[in-house]
Write a protein that holds these residues in place. Structure first.
Motif, mmCIF file in Angstrom:
data_model
loop_
_atom_site.group_PDB
_atom_site.id
_atom_site.type_symbol
_atom_site.label_atom_id
_atom_site.label_comp_id
_atom_site.label_asym_id
_atom_site.label_seq_id
_atom_site.Cartn_x
_atom_site.Cartn_y
_atom_site.Cartn_z
ATOM 1 N N GLY A 45 34.997 41.848 42.196
ATOM 2 C CA GLY A 45 34.404 40.950 43.433
ATOM 3 C C GLY A 45 32.386 41.367 43.376
ATOM 4 N N ASP A 46 32.684 42.412 42.308
ATOM 5 C CA ASP A 46 31.107 41.638 41.591
ATOM 6 C C ASP A 46 30.572 40.385 41.168
ATOM 7 N N GLN A 47 30.564 39.647 42.444
ATOM 8 C CA GLN A 47 29.582 38.038 41.603
ATOM 9 C C GLN A 47 28.103 38.300 41.766
ATOM 10 N N GLN A 48 27.380 38.859 41.945
ATOM 11 C CA GLN A 48 26.120 39.170 42.609
ATOM 12 C C GLN A 48 25.852 39.122 41.358
ATOM 13 N N GLN A 49 26.555 40.521 40.036
ATOM 14 C CA GLN A 49 25.242 40.452 38.452
ATOM 15 C C GLN A 49 26.843 39.689 37.681
ATOM 16 N N PHE A 78 17.784 31.378 29.623
ATOM 17 C CA PHE A 78 19.148 31.427 30.174
ATOM 18 C C PHE A 78 19.003 33.254 30.531
ATOM 19 N N VAL A 79 17.919 33.808 28.855
ATOM 20 C CA VAL A 79 18.309 35.412 29.125
ATOM 21 C C VAL A 79 17.230 35.894 29.766
ATOM 22 N N LEU A 80 16.422 35.022 30.478
ATOM 23 C CA LEU A 80 15.598 35.844 31.711
ATOM 24 C C LEU A 80 16.356 35.985 32.640
ATOM 25 N N LYS A 81 16.941 35.206 32.844
ATOM 26 C CA LYS A 81 17.593 34.626 34.210
ATOM 27 C C LYS A 81 19.451 35.590 34.475
ATOM 28 N N TYR A 82 19.976 35.812 32.857
ATOM 29 C CA TYR A 82 21.027 36.346 33.750
ATOM 30 C C TYR A 82 20.929 37.510 32.358
ATOM 31 N N PRO A 83 20.068 38.607 32.224
ATOM 32 C CA PRO A 83 19.853 39.405 31.273
ATOM 33 C C PRO A 83 21.958 40.818 30.896
ATOM 34 N N GLU A 84 22.278 40.222 31.891
ATOM 35 C CA GLU A 84 24.079 40.887 31.653
ATOM 36 C C GLU A 84 24.520 40.190 30.726
ATOM 37 N N VAL A 85 23.810 38.932 30.275
ATOM 38 C CA VAL A 85 25.168 38.422 29.469
ATOM 39 C C VAL A 85 24.910 37.723 27.867
ATOM 40 N N ARG A 86 25.843 38.396 27.264
ATOM 41 C CA ARG A 86 25.157 38.342 25.425
ATOM 42 C C ARG A 86 26.177 36.995 25.523
ATOM 43 N N ALA A 107 32.328 34.103 34.813
ATOM 44 C CA ALA A 107 31.155 32.874 35.577
ATOM 45 C C ALA A 107 29.822 33.224 34.589
ATOM 46 N N ALA A 108 29.876 33.497 33.677
ATOM 47 C CA ALA A 108 28.729 33.523 32.455
ATOM 48 C C ALA A 108 29.123 32.506 31.945
ATOM 49 N N ALA A 109 29.921 31.983 31.352
ATOM 50 C CA ALA A 109 29.826 30.443 30.594
ATOM 51 C C ALA A 109 30.217 29.583 31.510
ATOM 52 N N GLU A 110 30.892 29.969 32.999
ATOM 53 C CA GLU A 110 29.849 28.805 33.966
ATOM 54 C C GLU A 110 28.419 28.819 34.179
ATOM 55 N N ALA A 111 27.331 29.340 33.679
ATOM 56 C CA ALA A 111 26.386 29.374 34.114
ATOM 57 C C ALA A 111 25.941 29.415 32.734
ATOM 58 N N LEU A 112 26.389 29.587 31.887
ATOM 59 C CA LEU A 112 25.095 28.809 30.165
ATOM 60 C C LEU A 112 25.720 27.742 30.378
ATOM 61 N N ILE A 113 26.902 26.866 30.873
ATOM 62 C CA ILE A 113 27.583 25.509 30.550
ATOM 63 C C ILE A 113 25.923 24.377 31.591
ATOM 64 N N ALA A 114 26.244 25.107 32.931
ATOM 65 C CA ALA A 114 25.376 24.405 33.901
ATOM 66 C C ALA A 114 24.082 24.503 33.751
ATOM 67 N N GLU A 115 23.553 25.542 32.563
ATOM 68 C CA GLU A 115 21.946 25.304 31.740
ATOM 69 C C GLU A 115 21.725 24.613 31.560
ATOM 70 N N ILE A 116 22.587 24.535 30.486
ATOM 71 C CA ILE A 116 22.886 23.746 29.015
ATOM 72 C C ILE A 116 22.997 22.625 29.725
ATOM 73 N N ARG A 117 23.924 22.143 30.876
ATOM 74 C CA ARG A 117 23.679 20.679 31.502
ATOM 75 C C ARG A 117 22.765 20.257 31.867
ATOM 76 N N GLU A 118 22.453 20.608 32.918
ATOM 77 C CA GLU A 118 20.961 20.406 33.762
ATOM 78 C C GLU A 118 19.714 20.705 32.921
ATOM 79 N N ASP A 119 19.468 20.924 31.350
ATOM 80 C CA ASP A 119 18.503 20.753 30.450
ATOM 81 C C ASP A 119 18.446 19.129 29.796
ATOM 82 N N MET A 120 19.811 19.701 29.410
ATOM 83 C CA MET A 120 19.593 18.100 28.619
ATOM 84 C C MET A 120 19.596 16.748 29.373
#
Length: 312
Positions: free
Chosen positions: A84-88, A113-121, A279-292
């Protein structure tokens, strides 16, 4: 065989050294080395060759990574979802991208992306579409961003953006065109484009064949950054998607002209249907899609303004 051992194995494989892997996992190096040795004993074969330059995977190590990497990422995704840890948002995302995205656009997206999601590698790999598709199939990548034929419909593909290839030249070349340029005219220019092993070249050749034209470039470079630098410094022309050189276009170093008829390039992302995205992969592809989409819109607007084209 323990989950911890597999997680440690992946870290050593991806980092290439026990020191870096221990730092990444926040464990002491002797404990990490011990767990890797236990895993090798259980499997019955060495997974790494210990060398002065680091931990080099053996053939068995390569196969183990292919088999284990998808399992570990699935377990991490399930653990985060069930806790249930969806906040981070955290975790590791392995993404493959074609060169026309990796060239410049992906770098800017990852910086934000790394500034927005620092816990994602993020582990980003560039390559050709066919190579990336194979890496996705064998679970070495979570998702890929690749070119797709304009009319191909596949439930695994999600559209990111469609843009038209353009004629690109240095702003200092002194040659200008009034409006869109035909492929017949382009074929008479000093042309440098990717070779036929490149996905973008397949798109160009297909469009040329429809007009009974065989492209005859004087130079063929597969590295898009090399093409960009070469065109900027010479009187050569190239055919590329604007996103691939959007920064140089925005800064005025390069100039783009539309091609007639249009040569659309469709950019999509694909994931393995048997493995849901984290959730990390979905966040990344959302950022890529928005920027493209944003980059494509900005370049299209610049192209209209510079060439006096009306907005459709």
């Amino acid at each position: 065989m323990e989950f911890r051992q597999l997680k440690y194995f992946l870290a050593v494989y991806e980092e290439g050294s026990l020191t870096s892997a221990a730092r990444r996992l926040n464990v002491v190096q002797p404990a990490l080395s011990q767990q890797i040795s236990k895993l090798e004993e259980e499997i019955g074969r060495p997974l790494f060759s210990r060398t002065p330059k680091g931990m080099l995977p053996t053939r068995e190590g390569e196969e183990a990574y292919t088999r284990f990497s998808g399992i570990i990422r699935d377990l991490e995704t399930a653990s985060q979802a069930l806790s249930g840890d969806q906040q981070q948002i955290r975790g590791t995302v392995s993404i493959g991208v074609v060169a026309s995205v990796a060239n410049k656009a992906l770098g800017e997206t990852l910086q934000k992306f790394v500034l927005k999601y620092p816990e994602v590698r993020v582990k980003a790999t560039g390559g050709y579409t066919t190579d990336l598709q194979e890496m996705l199939r064998t679970s070495r990548l979570d998702l890929i961003v690749v070119n797709a034929p304009p009319h191909l419909r596949d439930p695994r593909m999600v559209d990111i953006v469609t843009e038209d290839l353009c004629l690109i030249t240095s702003s200092d070349t002194g040659m200008e065109f009034d409006g869109p340029v035909s492929l017949q005219r382009i074929n008479e220019l000093k042309l440098v484009i990717p070779s036929q092993r490149h996905g973008l070249r397949l798109i160009m050749d297909r469009a040329a064949a429809e007009q009974n034209i065989a492209l005859a470039p004087r130079m063929e470079f597969d590295e898009l950054k090399l093409i960009e630098d070469f065109v900027r410094a010479t009187d050569y022309f190239t055919i590329l998607p604007p996103i691939a050189v959007f920064r140089a276009l925005r800064q005025g170093h390069l100039k783009a002209y539309p091609i007639t008829p249009d040569i659309p390039r469709r950019l999509v992302y694909v994931s393995n249907p048997a493995r849901p995205l984290s959730a990390a992969a979905e966040a990344l592809i959302a950022e890529i899609r928005e920027d493209m989409i944003e980059y494509s819109f900005d370049v299209e607007r610049q192209l209209r303004d510079e060439n006096g084209l009306s907005e459709v």
